[in-house]
Design an enzyme around this catalytic site. Structure first.
Site, PDB file in Angstrom:
ATOM      1  N   GLU A 510      40.483  38.255  44.680  1.00 39.19           N
ATOM      2  CA  GLU A 510      40.097  38.973  43.473  1.00 39.19           C
ATOM      3  C   GLU A 510      41.333  39.057  42.583  1.00 39.19           C
ATOM      4  O   GLU A 510      42.347  39.616  42.994  1.00 39.19           O
ATOM      5  CB  GLU A 510      39.602  40.386  43.852  1.00 39.19           C
ATOM      6  CG  GLU A 510      39.123  41.210  42.686  1.00 39.19           C
ATOM      7  CD  GLU A 510      38.653  42.599  43.117  1.00 39.19           C
ATOM      8  OE1 GLU A 510      39.196  43.151  44.107  1.00 39.19           O
ATOM      9  OE2 GLU A 510      37.752  43.152  42.471  1.00 39.19           O
ATOM     10  N   ILE A 511      41.237  38.455  41.420  1.00 37.04           N
ATOM     11  CA  ILE A 511      42.380  38.480  40.501  1.00 37.04           C
ATOM     12  C   ILE A 511      42.120  39.514  39.423  1.00 37.04           C
ATOM     13  O   ILE A 511      41.022  39.573  38.841  1.00 37.04           O
ATOM     14  CB  ILE A 511      42.618  37.076  39.906  1.00 37.04           C
ATOM     15  CG1 ILE A 511      43.174  36.165  41.012  1.00 37.04           C
ATOM     16  CG2 ILE A 511      43.570  37.125  38.715  1.00 37.04           C
ATOM     17  CD1 ILE A 511      43.430  34.753  40.591  1.00 37.04           C
TER      18      ILE A 511
END
Lengths: 763, 491
Positions: A510-511
């Site tokens: 998850e960025i």
């Protein structure tokens, strides 16, 4: 993880609508069309061997669609009718792909089971013709040979495959909730034996060429070539073709027998399989195991067993009929729609939407050699990234280095790597206690303890030594990135990269971007993540981002359910039977009780009443007694090395008893408990989309399934709303809202969807 | 890796002395002088470098190269090496105490004589004050021995060095398994009966399975024949072409043997057996016979067979290398100058046997020569397919541009100058000894044909040793090496 299993493969489904072929009557008209250029399939004649080349334009892979099938029929009819041709070679001109399966769009376009059944029957007929061809056909396989591709290959008289890492054979249909619908369920058991065929079709696992040879799935192997007179990939395909032609000739001249010598074990197995009693036992065993593993949530595996059984016990005709019918039924199920959706989403999340970064990351530095830091290092070094692993103490660093080595060494044990490759990869890792070499780093990922002041400290230290272009990424599960970036001199270079533990197993990354994060920084982070083999969602910064924020209310509900007197074991079985790969109580232990408390506290402060439910006091008391979950050996369960069945930690009972809450009978049925957990999750996910934290429902589904273990059979929270019905979910929420209050108030977007049934997250 | 040594024709004052000497040898004089004149007419320049000592090969010998398991089968490697050293002493009459240093190359080591150079030297009667060491670099081990000698002389450490190589494939060390070794070593340390018994109780039958010396590349686990077959396929070299090349090698070797051109061979009286006088692996056959053989490595459709590969061989070789001024002072008429050398290495998987292609242009550039300047090529023939692949690669602009970072191909050597006295395919290939044979064949050919420059190249498999010692600085390069010598002849 079931989640990753379910969609882990590059499959396309097999089956295709074919034009009804007018048969040999038409051959006079098409005779000269060897010279005709077709779009997907062409052939040339070398001596008396027809070389049929598949190469779909504008695509990296070949898939079996309507056009391909009609062209294939045309070509085969010409081959069969030509007097000059005595045998044929079937080969793909694309490096890395023979046929990746059938065109999924063709299937999803169907609206009734009958349509799908018809597609299947047409493919069955065609492949049967191939199987019964008097002119031997050799499938020359280089690259992925999956689904319909494999079914076509096993219809041919002979198979030759390149011994390349990219050459993978498999029947991944089950991962899409369907079954091999072009004769695969009937031919595969005959070719590799019933047990191996079940294994392939029920797990969907890809089989490498050398193993395929041992199993009898392919007849010959061809080694990939290095540089020579042409680029290696090109020359390898050419060489494969040359070898295949010699075998095609040999088969036509009857110098080579298409029958394979079976080993002793194989002979014994096939003898055993000829005894009806043994067969019945095997069906029973396999069925039992499937039921246990799928908990009845996935219909495809049971249907596959059924179809194979029909074919063996009642003959091929019944088998083919059953295959096509079950195929039609399965394609219409919610489960297959959910799984196909995930497959598509996964493909989307493996692309870099932000373009290529200005500077490729070659030198990576990781701060903190704990579980996460070392895990990130492990998935980086074997992709050729030069990686510095820094920690404060030699002991912690040594543990981290050992973790990386063990990860690589496990692959050696599984023969996925050679010991030489392991050593070469491991030499990409530099362990150190100081900041030496950081001046050359292109990206720094910090994975230090979740404490804002500590993160501030390392950020400042690092910024003093890194070059201007270097990206600073924080691996945090809950601390807002903009708060971390507050002390940065260059906030446009600060980004969040939230990995999931264990990093080498969990596919999701998850960025998190803040308002100040530059697009190039994001592109760089996505690029690194993709290189590490991750499926990536990019979300906006906020407390808990997307994944942690969805999990937190569900965790709060878990604690409340426990306080209401439902035991951890019962709770686990309720959640796993709903489709979660890990039970809810076990999940708390895995995440760590202290982490759970930390997150609950932080997010509780921000989101207030919506995140309330269970009492924080439960977690606090557990921490006080040292029950931190798996890492401390005790949580809700007791964890011991080498002990498989974990026992309940009886000391928890007193904590739960002292904090007991009255249960409300009308919302405490088993089903209600399941839905209390899931609806809170889903409601929060939809709210994230509503608030713009999420850019798309696809990313929401991928994040939930691959990061948090949301049931893959439901396809993710958004797909679930679409398939289950927004109205039903809102009704459930309202019911629980009446009992517990605001925590269950459905968000506006969900209400909108409920009030207009045409509104779907996926159109 | 490639090493390239150059032997130069010198037009310096000293040359005249030698020319003089020639004229005093009535038998060889006329033809040789004419040849010398021709060479001089070409007026190729010398490759001597200012401020560097000129290094010469006085002469070299080898034992006959025999198929493994034949007459040498009961010997030990140092016996063979000793025979080569004695032969060299006899041929050159070099006083034993003048020799400053002795270096031998070997690949599969006999554990008892791991410094085989020293054991052989002592046995051959060299002074026990002469130090000796052994080097290993797969098939170019003796090339490494020679270039080490060159470096010792060039740096002024030594004046007279004997370099050689030996391989005895009739006997190879087969070890106990690691588990068995561990148990035996632990037993050694065990003090009480109880400890011993508890160790013995851990014994399992599978401890007894022996460990054979690896025939496969350590890094890739691929055998060399397999790699050669893939290489031939990558360059689209047919079975027929390979068989034809092998037949050429055998026929040329046979011719050279019959004409007595293989003058570096010295007879060897094997204890308890007859005196061996010539190589026994030269067997010209017919293409039809060769076509009948089944592929040896990639079955059933590969192209590398027993007939077009070099065979397992026993043999030893040695050369005497001196500083030029020392050689002249001692009254020698050296055969050649050793001028330049280059070692290169590539990917051990797909370019294992392509070293000559990489090294040849490099060494030519270093020496300021072109392909056309070379009069004699001696390339090590591991496999027909490997030689033909190298010839094709050298002749390919595409390969030069895409893999070697060069603008254009270097061109392939003309076959009429290439291995015309046979090669490893026919003469045999004792891994550690082939390099010296190549150099002496080049020197003798140049002398016989009146050429000036010769070029030697060999490919070799490799362990980590070479990787580390030669290319430690470059991360991506692997242990692949090959040797090459340019040689300028004296005549």
């Amino acid at each position: 993880m079931v989640a990753s299993r379910a969609v882990g493969s590059l499959s396309r489904f097999t089956a295709s609508r074919m034009l009804r072929c007018p048969g040999y009557i038409c051959r006079n008209f098409t005779r000269s069309s060897a010279l005709l250029t077709r779009t997907h399939i062409n052939y040339g004649v070398k001596g008396d061997v027809a070389v049929i080349r598949i190469n779909s334009p504008n695509s990296k892979v070949n898939t079996l669609g309507q056009e391909v099938h009609s062209e294939f029929i045309e070509v085969m009819n010409e081959v069969w009718s030509s007097n000059q041709i005595r045998s044929a070679v079937l080969i793909s001109s694309k490096p890395g792909c023979f046929i990746a399966g059938a065109d999924l769009n063709m299937l999803t376009a169907c609206t009734t089971p009958q349509e799908v059944t018809q597609i299947s029957q047409e493919a069955q007929r065609m492949f049967e013709k191939v199987e019964k061809s008097t002119k031997p056909i050799v499938a020359a396989i280089n690259g992925s040979c999956l689904g319909g591709g494999l079914e076509l290959a096993i219809s041919c008289q002979y198979r030759i495959a390149t011994k390349d890492k990219k050459t993978v054979l498999g029947s991944p249909e089950v991962l899409l909730g369907i079954l091999p619908g072009a004769g695969g369920t009937q031919r595969l058991p005959k070719m590799v034996g019933v047990p191996a065929a079940f294994d392939m079709m029920l797990t969907g696992r890809g089989i490498r060429a050398d193993r395929a040879k041992k199993m009898g799935l392919v007849d010959q192997l061809v080694e990939p070539l290095g540089p020579g007179i042409k680029p290696p990939e090109e020359r390898t395909i050419e060489y494969l073709e040359e070898v295949a032609i010699t075998f095609a000739k040999g088969l036509a001249d009857k110098k080579i027998s298409p029958k394979r010598d079976k080993g002793l074990v194989e002979k014994l197995t096939s003898y055993a399989m000829s005894i009806p009693f043994v067969r019945q036992q095997i069906y029973k065993k396999v069925e039992e195991r499937v039921r246990k593993q799928t908990k009845g949530l996935y219909p495809a595996p049971l249907k596959i067993i059924d179809v194979v059984k029909t074919g063996i016990e009642q003959g091929s005709d019944a088998g083919y009929l059953s295959e096509s019918q079950k195929f039609g039924e399965l394609a219409m199920t919610k489960e297959s729609k959910a799984l196909m959706g995930l497959y598509r989403g996964q493909t989307l999340c493996k692309k870099n939407k932000f373009g290529a970064p200005q500077k490729e990351v070659k030198q990576l530095a990781i701060l903190g050699a704990g579980l996460m830091g070392a895990g990130i290092a492990q998935v980086s070094v074997d992709k050729g990234l030069q990686t510095i692993l820094k920690d404060a103490t030699l002991a912690a660093l040594g543990r981290g280095q050992q973790q990386v080595f063990r990860g690589l060494n496990d692959k050696v044990k599984k023969k996925a790597l050679t010991s030489f490759e392991r050593d070469a990869f491991f030499s990409n890792l530099t362990g150190q206690l100081d900041y030496q070499g950081f001046e050359k780093a292109d990206m720094v990922i910090e994975a230090v303890f979740e404490d804002l002041s500590l993160k501030h400290k390392v950020l400042k230290e690092v910024e003093a030594v890194i070059p201007d272009h270097c990206v600073f990424a924080s691996n945090t599960s809950a601390l807002p990135i903009n708060e971390i970036a507050a002390v940065s001199k260059r906030p446009e270079k600060v980004i969040g990269m939230h990995y999931f533990s264990p990093v080498d197993k969990m596919q999701l990354l998850e960025i998190i971007t803040t308002q100040k994060t530059s697009k190039d920084t994001t592109a760089s982070a996505v690029e690194v993540g993709l290189k590490q083999g991750k499926v990536i969602i990019v979300v906006k910064d906020g407390p808990g981002f997307y994944t942690t924020r969805c999990l937190a209310p569900m965790m709060s509900e878990v604690i409340r359910i426990l306080q209401e007197g439902v035991g951890p074991k019962k709770l686990d079985s309720l959640t796993t039977s709903f489709g979660f790969p890990v039970g809810a109580a076990t999940l708390v232990d895995e995440v760590g009780v202290d982490v759970a408390k930390h997150v609950a506290e932080n997010l509780g402060k921000v989101f207030g009443e919506r995140f309330a439910g269970g009492s924080l006091e439960v977690l606090k008391q557990m921490i006080a007694k040292g029950f931190l979950g798996r890492k401390s050996g005790k949580g809700f369960y007791i964890y011991q090395e080498g002990v498989k069945n974990k026992n309940l930690n009886s000391d928890i009972d007193s904590i739960l008893a002292s904090l007991k809450m009255p249960s409300q009978p009308d919302v405490s049925s088993d089903e209600d408990i399941q839905y209390r957990l899931v609806t809170r999750f889903v409601n929060e996910a939809v709210l994230c989309l509503q608030e713009g934290v999420l850019a798309s429902p696809t990313e929401g589904d991928i994040g939930a399934v691959f990061g948090l273990g949301f049931p893959p059979s439901l396809g993710g929270p958004f797909r679930f709303v679409d398939l289950y019905g927004a109205q039903k979910i809102v009704d459930r929420l309202r019911k629980y809202e009446a009992a517990y209050g605001k925590q269950f108030t459905p968000c506006q977007l969900l209400v909108d969807h409920a009030s207009s049934p045409n509104k779907k997250f996926y159109q | 890796m490639t090493s390239l040594l150059t032997y130069t024709l010198k037009y310096l004052p000293s040359t005249s002395q030698w020319t003089l000497r020639f004229s005093m040898r009535p038998l060889s004089c006329s033809s040789q002088l004419r040849a010398a004149a021709a060479v001089q007419a070409k007026s190729k320049r010398t490759l001597a470098k200012p401020n560097l000592r000129n290094i010469v090969v006085v002469d070299g010998v080898r034992t006959p190269f025999l198929l493994s398991g034949t007459s040498y089968k009961d010997l030990m490697p140092h016996d063979l090496a000793r025979a080569a050293l004695s032969g060299l002493l006899h041929r050159t009459s070099v006083p034993k105490d003048v020799v400053d240093y002795i270096i031998f190359g070997t690949v599969i080591q006999e554990v008892k004589t791991s410094n085989v150079a020293r054991e052989a030297a002592l046995g051959a009667g060299f002074s026990d004050r002469t130090p000796a060491h052994t080097v290993t670099m797969a098939c170019i081990s003796s090339n490494q021995a020679m270039t080490t000698a060159v470096n010792l002389i060039a740096s002024g450490q030594c004046d007279v060095v004997v370099a050689g190589g030996v391989e005895l494939m009739s006997d190879v060390p087969i070890r106990h398994s690691r588990k068995m070794r561990k148990m035996m070593l632990d037993l050694n340390k065990a003090k009480t009966l109880g400890q011993r018994l508890s160790l013995i109780s851990k014994f399992r039958l599978n401890f007894l399975s022996p460990e054979l010396p690896a025939v496969a590349e350590f890094s890739t686990n691929e055998t060399m024949g397999h790699s050669a077959d893939r290489l031939a396929a990558a360059f689209a070299i047919s079975r027929l072409e390979q068989d034809e090349y092998a037949l050429r090698s055998h026929s040329l070797a046979k011719k050279a043997q019959d004409e007595g051109l293989l003058s570096d061979v010295v007879p060897f009286k094997v204890p308890g057996k007859d005196t061996v006088t010539q190589d026994n692996g030269i067997r010209p056959s017919s293409l039809e016979q060769m076509a009948k053989l089944k592929p040896a490595f990639i079955k059933p459709y590969g192209t590398v067979t027993a007939a077009n590969s070099s065979f397992l061989t026993d043999g030893a070789s040695a050369v005497l290398i001196l500083a030029e001024e020392k050689a002249l002072a001692m009254g020698y008429k050296p055969k050649a100058y050793l001028r330049d050398f280059v070692y290169v290495s590539q990917d051990p998987k797909d370019q294992l046997l392509l070293g000559p292609t990489y090294a040849t242009p490099k060494v030519l550039e270093k020496a300021g020569l072109t392909m056309n300047d070379i009069d004699a090529f001696e390339f090590h023939e591991a496999f027909s397919g490997q030689i033909l692949a190298n010839l094709k690669a050298m002749d390919s602009d595409w390969f030069a541009q895409n893999y070697m970072g060069r603008k254009a191909k270097v061109g392939s050597p003309p076959l009429e100058k290439f291995n015309i006295w046979g090669g490893s395919l026919s003469l045999g290939h004792p891994f550690g000894a082939t390099g010296c044979r190549l150099v002496m064949a080049t020197a003798n050919r140049l002398q016989k044909e009146g050429g000036q420059y010769g070029l030697v190249a060999a490919c070799a498999a490799g362990g980590q040793v070479c990787h580390r010692s030669f290319i430690g600085a470059s991360r991506k390069s692997f242990s692949w090496k090959q040797n090459k010598f340019i040689q300028e002849c004296l005549i």
